[in-house]
Design a protein around this motif. Structure first.
Motif, PDB file in Angstrom:
ATOM      1  N   GLY A 337       0.808  -1.214   0.000  1.00 51.08           N
ATOM      2  CA  GLY A 337       0.000   0.000   0.000  1.00 51.08           C
ATOM      3  C   GLY A 337       0.834   1.253   0.000  1.00 51.08           C
ATOM      4  N   ILE A 338       0.160   2.365  -0.278  1.00 50.27           N
ATOM      5  CA  ILE A 338       0.795   3.678  -0.231  1.00 50.27           C
ATOM      6  C   ILE A 338      -0.122   4.650   0.493  1.00 50.27           C
ATOM      7  CG2 ILE A 338       2.204   3.455  -2.317  1.00 50.27           C
ATOM      8  CD1 ILE A 338      -0.003   4.903  -3.860  1.00 50.27           C
ATOM      9  N   SER A 339       0.467   5.739   0.961  1.00 54.64           N
ATOM     10  CA  SER A 339      -0.313   6.755   1.660  1.00 54.64           C
ATOM     11  C   SER A 339       0.158   8.130   1.202  1.00 54.64           C
ATOM     12  CB  SER A 339      -0.106   6.586   3.169  1.00 54.64           C
ATOM     13  OG  SER A 339      -0.888   7.512   3.877  1.00 54.64           O
ATOM     14  N   PHE A 340      -0.760   8.896   0.612  1.00 55.79           N
ATOM     15  CA  PHE A 340      -0.416  10.252   0.186  1.00 55.79           C
ATOM     16  C   PHE A 340      -0.545  11.210   1.374  1.00 55.79           C
ATOM     17  CE2 PHE A 340      -1.696   8.282  -3.815  1.00 55.79           C
ATOM     18  CZ  PHE A 340      -0.702   8.713  -4.659  1.00 55.79           C
ATOM     19  N   GLY A 341       0.453  12.028   1.574  1.00 57.76           N
ATOM     20  CA  GLY A 341       0.410  12.996   2.677  1.00 57.76           C
ATOM     21  C   GLY A 341      -0.269  14.285   2.216  1.00 57.76           C
ATOM     22  N   ALA A 342      -1.587  14.339   2.427  1.00 60.89           N
ATOM     23  CA  ALA A 342      -2.379  15.442   1.868  1.00 60.89           C
ATOM     24  C   ALA A 342      -1.906  16.804   2.376  1.00 60.89           C
ATOM     25  CB  ALA A 342      -3.855  15.242   2.190  1.00 60.89           C
ATOM     26  N   ASP A 343      -1.547  16.878   3.663  1.00 59.02           N
ATOM     27  CA  ASP A 343      -1.171  18.180   4.215  1.00 59.02           C
ATOM     28  C   ASP A 343       0.135  18.698   3.622  1.00 59.02           C
ATOM     29  OD1 ASP A 343      -3.224  18.990   6.248  1.00 59.02           O
ATOM     30  OD2 ASP A 343      -2.827  16.937   6.885  1.00 59.02           O
ATOM     31  N   ARG A 344       1.083  17.793   3.431  1.00 52.18           N
ATOM     32  CA  ARG A 344       2.350  18.216   2.819  1.00 52.18           C
ATOM     33  C   ARG A 344       2.172  18.533   1.346  1.00 52.18           C
ATOM     34  NH1 ARG A 344       7.103  14.557   5.571  1.00 52.18           N
ATOM     35  NH2 ARG A 344       7.091  15.652   7.580  1.00 52.18           N
ATOM     36  N   ILE A 345       1.348  17.764   0.656  1.00 61.41           N
ATOM     37  CA  ILE A 345       1.082  18.056  -0.754  1.00 61.41           C
ATOM     38  C   ILE A 345       0.440  19.436  -0.881  1.00 61.41           C
ATOM     39  CG2 ILE A 345      -0.323  17.348  -2.752  1.00 61.41           C
ATOM     40  CD1 ILE A 345       0.134  14.418  -1.827  1.00 61.41           C
ATOM     41  N   PHE A 346      -0.469  19.733   0.051  1.00 61.65           N
ATOM     42  CA  PHE A 346      -1.103  21.060   0.136  1.00 61.65           C
ATOM     43  C   PHE A 346      -0.024  22.148   0.251  1.00 61.65           C
ATOM     44  CE2 PHE A 346      -3.064  24.323   2.967  1.00 61.65           C
ATOM     45  CZ  PHE A 346      -4.189  24.657   2.226  1.00 61.65           C
ATOM     46  N   ASP A 347       0.943  21.922   1.137  1.00 62.60           N
ATOM     47  CA  ASP A 347       2.025  22.907   1.311  1.00 62.60           C
ATOM     48  C   ASP A 347       2.848  23.064   0.032  1.00 62.60           C
ATOM     49  OD1 ASP A 347       1.268  23.368   3.904  1.00 62.60           O
ATOM     50  OD2 ASP A 347       2.785  22.067   4.810  1.00 62.60           O
ATOM     51  N   VAL A 348       3.155  21.942  -0.618  1.00 61.51           N
ATOM     52  CA  VAL A 348       3.966  21.990  -1.838  1.00 61.51           C
ATOM     53  C   VAL A 348       3.213  22.738  -2.944  1.00 61.51           C
ATOM     54  CG1 VAL A 348       5.017  20.608  -3.676  1.00 61.51           C
ATOM     55  CG2 VAL A 348       5.259  19.897  -1.285  1.00 61.51           C
ATOM     56  N   LEU A 349       1.951  22.397  -3.127  1.00 64.39           N
ATOM     57  CA  LEU A 349       1.153  23.065  -4.167  1.00 64.39           C
ATOM     58  C   LEU A 349       1.050  24.563  -3.887  1.00 64.39           C
ATOM     59  CD1 LEU A 349      -1.704  20.437  -4.692  1.00 64.39           C
ATOM     60  CD2 LEU A 349       0.109  21.021  -6.309  1.00 64.39           C
ATOM     61  N   ASN A 350       0.917  24.920  -2.609  1.00 64.98           N
ATOM     62  CA  ASN A 350       0.872  26.340  -2.247  1.00 64.98           C
ATOM     63  C   ASN A 350       2.188  27.035  -2.572  1.00 64.98           C
ATOM     64  OD1 ASN A 350      -1.735  26.620  -1.337  1.00 64.98           O
ATOM     65  ND2 ASN A 350      -1.238  26.071   0.769  1.00 64.98           N
ATOM     66  N   GLN A 351       3.285  26.411  -2.163  1.00 60.23           N
ATOM     67  CA  GLN A 351       4.593  27.033  -2.379  1.00 60.23           C
ATOM     68  C   GLN A 351       4.882  27.224  -3.842  1.00 60.23           C
ATOM     69  OE1 GLN A 351       8.252  26.044  -0.306  1.00 60.23           O
ATOM     70  NE2 GLN A 351       7.046  25.085   1.306  1.00 60.23           N
ATOM     71  N   LEU A 352       4.511  26.237  -4.657  1.00 62.98           N
ATOM     72  CA  LEU A 352       4.810  26.312  -6.090  1.00 62.98           C
ATOM     73  C   LEU A 352       3.659  26.953  -6.862  1.00 62.98           C
ATOM     74  CD1 LEU A 352       6.418  22.769  -6.561  1.00 62.98           C
ATOM     75  CD2 LEU A 352       7.578  24.945  -6.140  1.00 62.98           C
ATOM     76  N   ASP A 353       2.587  27.273  -6.143  1.00 64.76           N
ATOM     77  CA  ASP A 353       1.418  27.919  -6.749  1.00 64.76           C
ATOM     78  C   ASP A 353       0.927  27.134  -7.968  1.00 64.76           C
ATOM     79  OD1 ASP A 353      -0.581  29.733  -6.994  1.00 64.76           O
ATOM     80  OD2 ASP A 353       0.608  31.227  -8.058  1.00 64.76           O
ATOM     81  N   LEU A 354       0.639  25.882  -7.756  1.00 62.61           N
ATOM     82  CA  LEU A 354       0.327  24.976  -8.867  1.00 62.61           C
ATOM     83  C   LEU A 354      -1.162  24.669  -9.025  1.00 62.61           C
ATOM     84  CD1 LEU A 354       3.246  22.372  -8.623  1.00 62.61           C
ATOM     85  CD2 LEU A 354       2.888  24.120 -10.359  1.00 62.61           C
ATOM     86  N   TYR A 355      -2.029  25.357  -8.254  1.00 65.93           N
ATOM     87  CA  TYR A 355      -3.448  25.039  -8.395  1.00 65.93           C
ATOM     88  C   TYR A 355      -3.981  25.546  -9.736  1.00 65.93           C
ATOM     89  CZ  TYR A 355      -3.297  23.932  -3.461  1.00 65.93           C
ATOM     90  OH  TYR A 355      -2.974  23.367  -2.259  1.00 65.93           O
ATOM     91  N   PRO A 356      -4.640  24.683 -10.494  1.00 64.01           N
ATOM     92  CA  PRO A 356      -5.251  25.168 -11.737  1.00 64.01           C
ATOM     93  C   PRO A 356      -6.323  26.198 -11.383  1.00 64.01           C
ATOM     94  CG  PRO A 356      -5.468  22.760 -11.503  1.00 64.01           C
ATOM     95  CD  PRO A 356      -4.938  23.280 -10.215  1.00 64.01           C
ATOM     96  N   ALA A 357      -6.428  27.252 -12.199  1.00 68.78           N
ATOM     97  CA  ALA A 357      -7.355  28.347 -11.888  1.00 68.78           C
ATOM     98  C   ALA A 357      -8.773  27.824 -11.665  1.00 68.78           C
ATOM     99  CB  ALA A 357      -7.334  29.366 -13.018  1.00 68.78           C
ATOM    100  N   ASP A 358      -9.216  26.880 -12.478  1.00 62.37           N
ATOM    101  CA  ASP A 358     -10.616  26.475 -12.364  1.00 62.37           C
ATOM    102  C   ASP A 358     -10.883  25.604 -11.133  1.00 62.37           C
ATOM    103  OD1 ASP A 358      -9.448  24.182 -13.133  1.00 62.37           O
ATOM    104  OD2 ASP A 358     -10.798  23.745 -14.792  1.00 62.37           O
TER     105      ASP A 358
END
Lengths: 451, 451
Positions: A337-358
């Motif tokens: 199995g695997i486990s995605f670390g949602a909170d850290r991914i949230f931080d990474v996406l924020n830092q790199l500003d990678l959220y798609p506009a929509d």
């Protein structure tokens, strides 16, 4: 009057944060679905008997325990009370606790529903867990885990597909990652070969420092952990292991040839690499012997994902384990199995500003409210716009124009529709693009066509 | 070895149940979005000081309290311990509790984040709540609520839109419903007119029984509640109220003319009905004076949704309230909200078998596994199929054909792809439709085109 607050280590999520989090969860969910994983959920509260003893002594202390409702003192003597032993009292006065991770509840689920489950069982689970850890930056007492596991299958195809899943998730996020892979059997083989089976953690920790402190210091550290000179000598080719994954495997094959278990681990690695080589992988996949997570738990492949462009710990991890459910009396259920670390991914996406506009945009269109007459005219019209699937609001009262436009601004609504006396007479809608400031009269059909 | 179980009143959700529940939550979520509502989430644990005293004495007892981690006895004397007063002890030994509903945490959220929120604030929230109720059929200790509220706006347009939202949600579900509406101000007016302000609940309960027990018995019941003969006489036209909503309003206007507050309630009703009349409503909307939910709480409109084809309590409810946040020191925040009962909607959809087929289907296509050679051939091919967005599995090992087909059957996978020696040589995929049993050789492009 009390000033309201929330328990330390917990968080409220604002609409914007929720939009971001939903984007993360939905992306992970879609990729799990693409690979045939099905969602389950388990209750927030488990019986303490299910949880206790599964996370070590330290873990037991970090469980949030729920006081029995009704008489929590029943079955406890006065003497026991006056002992003031919080741990002993907790076990007697609390039957239930909040789940600490998703793995133990999943094991409990598999055993409890074994007759309804079709194996191999590919399940994913996205739920919060609770830990009475000391809160600190980036560590919370309530946080989400996003686990995917295949149980009841020994096939290494599962490892291959989990690598594909991790790769696809981070490709969709636009996060450049390195997927690191190790194998518990190779680590066991190393310990076996050098005759230091119980020092495997010390060894991996030391190897991990090679780049930072250099070979001499690594060897010095190994000496300080009381490894014999002979063992250290035998470790040299392994410490210096570098090159491509294939080159590393070649060295391991040679150096660890005498260990059956190591050769099994090498064969597993080769099986996985052979298949991954023929698949379109976006991420780097790197054989890394310093990966030592879950050593008491994992029995085969070990995974960890590192973001390449942000300084942060591992953002996903996992591995293969034997006997997930043995502790609940059901043997022979292995899995990976695997486990995605949602909170850290949230931080990474924020830092790199990678959220798609929509992914962040909620309402698409706001109708300004000029008063009762316009309101009455607009309600049926807006009903048609919504029937076309356009997320639309009517400002609920005839507030000042500035206030209404400010509402559109802060809610990041991209279009505002202005319908006053003139527009009503002409059967038009004055549509303003909030980004460009452009404004033009359109019919309702033209307006719907815009979206 | 312990036989695993879960706390009473809680549930595991299987993949099929999760698919159904996700269909429910996603439908509700989409409609909320269509009307510009934004999602928030609050922590499962709130400070007990936030929760206590908000649900009455009975409610306080139904709160799940979390034992303080560390020393739960600190600040408690031996004498207090030996008192064995569970309620008093709970408050001292527990700082936190699980949320009991979504309303109090929302009020706390609004006050705590007042400076970041743009009003009117349209928020929705879909999260579990916990209550230490005695579990029984259809009543759980952990269940989801799906609340939508608009706060910071007195406009009745909000009521109109909430009616549209309820209507649209049940239209999408295919559940025929009646949306019942009452108004607290009219009830207050009735009590005022007959001089029995404190008997409003008795009156609505009695009126509600008219169809079942007849007028004489209703009046008898009112007498037993010590209503004066004069009051009962004045109530007759209201008890006998029937006809269309407009006819009912006409009677109320006449009978309650002397009550200013009643006339305000009637005007609110008329405002809402005038607008709804011009909107395409699927459901019945019925003025129903017997609706008396949340009388201590609601101050204007009161809503309740009843399923027409299933015997079950209300499946959605709501209303307008003043002063949501007064208890946390922030006055003047009024609002109006609704709450969808996800568990009851789940029951109704099950009973009427209304789930769309595609909401339950997970994997779309299973590739049979004949062994290592075929597996290696298939992995890159399957990768292409998935890249086309088709939810696809490769059976992870070369198990017996019967077992693999059984797996497809129980997972309700509609298509199975069979690729053996022949198919590999011909570059074809043998595609079997599991519903019709039809089987035909296709290219990968043709296969992708099928979905």
């Amino acid at each position: 009057m009390q000033k309201p607050s929330i328990p330390k280590g917990t968080r409220d999520f604002s609409p914007e944060e929720m939009a971001k989090r939903n984007y993360i969860f939905n992306t992970i969910r879609e990729v799990y679905h693409l690979y045939g994983f099905q969602q389950i959920e388990t209750p927030a509260m488990e019986n303490l008997s299910t949880l206790m003893g599964k996370y070590g002594e330290e873990g037991d202390k970090l469980l949030f325990k729920i006081l029995n409702s009704g008489d929590c003192f029943s079955g406890i003597t006065d003497e026991e009370l006056l002992e003031r032993n919080a741990v002993k009292f907790g076990v007697k006065a609390c039957e239930k606790g909040l789940r600490y991770d998703l793995t133990v509840p999943f094991a409990r689920f598999v055993v409890q529903h074994r007759n309804e489950i079709t194996f191999p069982f590919k399940r994913y689970q996205i739920q919060p867990v609770w830990r009475a850890d000391r809160p600190q930056r980036g560590r919370y007492r309530e946080f989400y885990q996003c686990d995917g596991d295949v149980v009841g299958s020994d096939s290494l195809v599962n490892e291959v597909e989990l690598i594909q899943i991790m790769d696809e998730v981070f490709r969709r996020f636009g996060i450049r990652v390195c997927i690191k892979m190790n194998n518990r059997k190779i680590l066991s083989g190393i310990a076996e070969i050098i005759g230091e089976a119980d020092k495997i953690v010390d060894i991996t920790v030391a190897i991990d420092k090679l780049d930072k402190i250099g070979l001499d210091n690594v060897n010095e550290e190994l000496r300080s952990k009381e490894l014999s000179e002979d063992a250290i000598a035998r470790l040299q080719p392994i410490i210096m292991l570098k090159g491509t994954n294939r080159e590393k495997l070649a060295v391991l094959k040679q150096e660890l040839a005498a260990s059956e278990i190591a050769m099994k681990g090498v064969a597993e690695m080769e099986f996985i690499l052979d298949r991954i080589d023929k698949l379109p992988l976006n991420a780097e996949l790197e054989l890394d012997l310093t990966l030592a997570r879950g050593l008491n738990y994992y029995t085969g492949a070990i995974f960890e994902v590192k973001a390449l462009d942000v300084q942060i710990g591992s953002i996903t991890g996992g591995g293969r384990y034997d006997n997930l459910t043995g502790v609940f009396g059901m043997d022979g259920v292995s899995g990976v199995g695997i486990s995605f670390g949602a909170d850290r991914i949230f931080d990474v996406l924020n830092q790199l500003d990678l959220y798609p506009a929509d992914s962040l945009q909620t309402t698409q269109l706001l109708f300004v409210n000029f008063g009762e007459k316009e309101e009455n005219y607009l309600l049926p019209l807006i009903s048609k716009v919504r029937a076309a699937g356009i997320r639309t609001e009517l400002y609920p009262e005839a507030a000042k124009m500035k206030k209404q436009m400010g509402y559109a601004d802060t809610k990041k609504i991209p279009f505002v529709a202005i319908v006053g006396e003139n527009e009503m007479n002409e059967g038009k809608i004055n549509l303003k693009n909030m980004l460009t400031g452009e404004q033009s009269p359109v019919t309702i059909e033209e307006l719907i066509g815009q979206f």
